[in-house]
Design a protein around this motif. Structure first.
Motif, PDB file in Angstrom:
ATOM      1  N   GLU A   1       0.815  -1.180   0.062  1.00 26.69           N
ATOM      2  CA  GLU A   1       0.041   0.009   0.090  1.00 26.69           C
ATOM      3  C   GLU A   1       0.741   1.337  -0.113  1.00 26.69           C
ATOM      4  O   GLU A   1       0.574   2.277  -0.813  1.00 26.69           O
ATOM      5  N   ALA A   2       1.933   1.142   0.708  1.00 26.33           N
ATOM      6  CA  ALA A   2       2.813   2.339   1.000  1.00 26.33           C
ATOM      7  C   ALA A   2       3.733   2.516  -0.614  1.00 26.33           C
ATOM      8  O   ALA A   2       3.575   3.783  -1.165  1.00 26.33           O
ATOM      9  N   ILE A   3       3.742   1.658  -1.337  1.00 26.33           N
ATOM     10  CA  ILE A   3       4.563   1.650  -2.609  1.00 26.33           C
ATOM     11  C   ILE A   3       3.533   2.123  -3.514  1.00 26.33           C
ATOM     12  O   ILE A   3       3.760   3.053  -4.389  1.00 26.33           O
ATOM     13  N   LYS A   4       2.117   1.661  -3.552  1.00 28.63           N
ATOM     14  CA  LYS A   4       1.309   2.135  -4.239  1.00 28.63           C
ATOM     15  C   LYS A   4       0.822   3.512  -4.165  1.00 28.63           C
ATOM     16  O   LYS A   4       0.790   4.548  -5.338  1.00 28.63           O
ATOM     17  N   VAL A   5       0.837   4.069  -2.974  1.00 25.29           N
ATOM     18  CA  VAL A   5       0.617   5.495  -2.490  1.00 25.29           C
ATOM     19  C   VAL A   5       1.790   6.400  -3.217  1.00 25.29           C
ATOM     20  O   VAL A   5       1.559   7.436  -3.535  1.00 25.29           O
ATOM     21  N   LYS A   6       3.138   5.816  -2.990  1.00 29.44           N
ATOM     22  CA  LYS A   6       4.232   6.596  -3.539  1.00 29.44           C
ATOM     23  C   LYS A   6       4.084   6.779  -4.974  1.00 29.44           C
ATOM     24  O   LYS A   6       4.486   8.068  -5.455  1.00 29.44           O
ATOM     25  N   LEU A   7       4.065   5.743  -5.571  1.00 26.61           N
ATOM     26  CA  LEU A   7       3.992   5.563  -7.004  1.00 26.61           C
ATOM     27  C   LEU A   7       2.845   6.710  -7.674  1.00 26.61           C
ATOM     28  O   LEU A   7       2.966   7.228  -8.495  1.00 26.61           O
ATOM     29  N   GLN A   8       1.663   6.586  -7.121  1.00 30.14           N
ATOM     30  CA  GLN A   8       0.511   7.290  -7.283  1.00 30.14           C
ATOM     31  C   GLN A   8       0.926   8.856  -7.230  1.00 30.14           C
ATOM     32  O   GLN A   8       0.557   9.692  -8.095  1.00 30.14           O
ATOM     33  N   GLU A   9       1.517   9.282  -6.028  1.00 26.02           N
ATOM     34  CA  GLU A   9       2.018  10.656  -5.764  1.00 26.02           C
ATOM     35  C   GLU A   9       2.952  10.973  -6.798  1.00 26.02           C
ATOM     36  O   GLU A   9       3.013  12.214  -7.251  1.00 26.02           O
ATOM     37  N   GLU A  10       4.055  10.052  -7.162  1.00 25.86           N
ATOM     38  CA  GLU A  10       4.971  10.279  -8.416  1.00 25.86           C
ATOM     39  C   GLU A  10       4.243  10.810  -9.621  1.00 25.86           C
ATOM     40  O   GLU A  10       4.712  11.468 -10.121  1.00 25.86           O
ATOM     41  N   THR A  11       3.157   9.940  -9.907  1.00 30.92           N
ATOM     42  CA  THR A  11       2.838  10.059 -11.090  1.00 30.92           C
ATOM     43  C   THR A  11       2.125  11.376 -11.240  1.00 30.92           C
ATOM     44  O   THR A  11       2.137  11.845 -12.303  1.00 30.92           O
TER      45      THR A  11
END
Length: 86
Positions: free
Chosen positions: A50-60
């Motif tokens: 979930e943390a990785i998913k949130v980080k990737l969404q923020e970077e995108t």
């Protein structure tokens, strides 16, 4: 097709053939893999995923905002240049 092109192609093929004979698969993998140690990776927990998913969404999202800003600036500059020089 001129003779120079054909001659050049023949020379290239010969050179490649000579280089191929000099290569002795010293870098190739031979033998069995019975002695290879596999690297252990940590198991991913749902929280980590979930943390990785949130980080990737923020970077995108940040990348998208940067692209929009740059495209907007370019469009404004093009419009201004068309008004001034057009």
């Amino acid at each position: 097709m001129s003779f120079g092109v054909v001659q050049s192609a023949i020379v290239t093929i010969k050179n490649n053939r000579n280089l191929k004979s000099k290569r002795k698969d010293s870098k190739s993998l031979d033998g069995s893999y019975s002695e290879v140690k596999m690297k252990e990776f940590p198991k991913a927990t749902p929280e980590m995923l979930e943390a990785i998913k949130v980080k990737l969404q923020e970077e995108t999202k940040q990348r998208l905002i940067k692209q929009i800003v740059v495209c907007s600036i370019v469009i404004v500059l093009i419009i201004i240049s068309c008004i001034i020089f057009g």
